[in-house]
Design an enzyme around this catalytic site. Sequence first.
Site, PDB file in Angstrom:
ATOM      1  N   THR A  17      -3.371 -17.231  71.007  1.00  0.00           N
ATOM      2  CA  THR A  17      -3.929 -16.402  72.079  1.00  0.00           C
ATOM      3  C   THR A  17      -4.350 -15.048  71.508  1.00  0.00           C
ATOM      4  OG1 THR A  17      -2.541 -17.514  73.678  1.00  0.00           O
ATOM      5  CG2 THR A  17      -3.456 -15.381  74.342  1.00  0.00           C
ATOM      6  N   CYS A  55       4.923  -1.272  50.809  1.00  0.00           N
ATOM      7  CA  CYS A  55       5.606  -2.546  50.597  1.00  0.00           C
ATOM      8  C   CYS A  55       6.536  -2.466  49.399  1.00  0.00           C
ATOM      9  CB  CYS A  55       4.589  -3.661  50.331  1.00  0.00           C
ATOM     10  SG  CYS A  55       3.166  -3.538  51.374  1.00  0.00           S
TER      11      CYS A  55
HETATM   12  N1  PLP Z   1      -4.399  -4.710  51.785  1.00  0.00           N
HETATM   13  C1  PLP Z   1      -4.185  -3.438  51.424  1.00  0.00           C
HETATM   14  C2  PLP Z   1      -5.032  -2.826  50.366  1.00  0.00           C
HETATM   15  C3  PLP Z   1      -3.194  -2.687  52.070  1.00  0.00           C
HETATM   16  O1  PLP Z   1      -3.001  -1.415  51.696  1.00  0.00           O
HETATM   17  C4  PLP Z   1      -2.420  -3.304  53.079  1.00  0.00           C
HETATM   18  C5  PLP Z   1      -1.329  -2.564  53.748  1.00  0.00           C
HETATM   19  O2  PLP Z   1      -0.732  -1.680  53.188  1.00  0.00           O
HETATM   20  C6  PLP Z   1      -2.684  -4.634  53.416  1.00  0.00           C
HETATM   21  C7  PLP Z   1      -3.680  -5.312  52.744  1.00  0.00           C
HETATM   22  C8  PLP Z   1      -1.902  -5.348  54.480  1.00  0.00           C
HETATM   23  O3  PLP Z   1      -2.315  -4.959  55.755  1.00  0.00           O
HETATM   24  P1  PLP Z   1      -1.345  -5.157  57.022  1.00  0.00           P
HETATM   25  O4  PLP Z   1      -0.274  -4.106  56.908  1.00  0.00           O
HETATM   26  O5  PLP Z   1      -2.225  -4.945  58.206  1.00  0.00           O
HETATM   27  O6  PLP Z   1      -0.801  -6.543  56.948  1.00  0.00           O
END
Ligand code: PLP
Length: 380
Positions: free
Chosen positions: A235, A323
């Site tokens: 959805t 991350c």
């Molecule tokens: N790609 C890059 C270059 C990012 O900096 C990030 C997030 O930090 C992502 C992908 C992932 O995005 P999302 O947090 O929306 O999953």
Amino acid sequence: MIYLDSAATTAVRREVLEAMWPYLTGDFGNPSSTHSLGERAADALAAARASVAADFGARPSEIVFTSGGTEADNLALKGIALARPKGRHLITTPIEHEAVLESCDYLRRQHGFTVSMLGVGLDGLVDPDELTALLTPGTTLVSVMYANNEIGTIQPIADLAERAHAASTVLHTDAVQAAGWLPLDVSVLGVDALTVSGHKLGAPKGIGALYVRGRVPLEPVLHGGGQERGARSGTENVAGAVGLATALRLAETSRAAEAARVTVLRDEFIAAVQREVPDALLTGHPEHRLPGLASFCFTGTSGEAVLLELERQGIVCSSGSACAAGSDEPSHVLVAVGYEPEVAQTAARFTMGPAITADELREAAAAVKSAVLAVQGIAR
Ligand code: PLP
């Protein structure tokens, strides 16, 4: 608090929340429902799709809304590779976000793809000639990020796309960090697929979009009710899509002016940090870098300790990507561009939103000096 972690996430903009509000409350319908509430939701989704498409210079049918950048990257990599595996060969870079790297690794482990890595120098730039050398008639897909989230380096995407096309393959770019700062017109960039994420530019977390050029076949990753023209079941997040479209449109309207203004402030900040901490190593490319990103290695410190000290002084930033923060591993990006792991552990990344001011950055630069000295044990 001075927030210098906009590459990790941003606050939802008031205009974005206002645009979303009706679809979270009164007009809360499911776009698949045939009654009027459903129709209003479907209309809002269609308008959001058309708006995002216009910002990319694309057709609405080429936009797939996703739950964010990670899902859009997964869909691009797995969706394109599995729809037309060709020679089962992928080309990417070692400084991509984990969403791309881990998708490549999954395709390698589970579907027999080989993955070639483009080299990157200390400045983070890839060499288009190396791409030409790596491309084979069996190359399925090339994925190179538009701008890096840790060091800010901007890649020559149009050149890379041209080389990929010359070898009859397609190019995906992760534009999550570029959105809001750099042009996103997919015809000018020449890309076949492009990822954006809402929460990096004033929309909420949990909404993103993938552009996929019309003629590029795409195998869905999520199976179910066949929403998003079968490309992404589930959805639809109507309010999120409206929020992303609003945030992108707002960013696009002021992009050139904000990028120019923030570039000047960022360069002043870099100069101030380098003056205050003479052995600070600026990471990334000196010119081809995101307007709002400055990242340094402060040798003789620990990035995490500098961060804690800065937070004590009211400055919020990050040790690398959000991350990687909190893990003991040094940043894969800094190691890939050539920093020793011990040096990579000393990184601190400062990322600015469009609202940043010169005063805030002056205060931050002074705080960086005292934080680094405190961690080095030179002063308290
Ligand atoms: N790609 C890059 C270059 C990012 O900096 C990030 C997030 O930090 C992502 C992908 C992932 O995005 P999302 O947090 O929306 O999953």
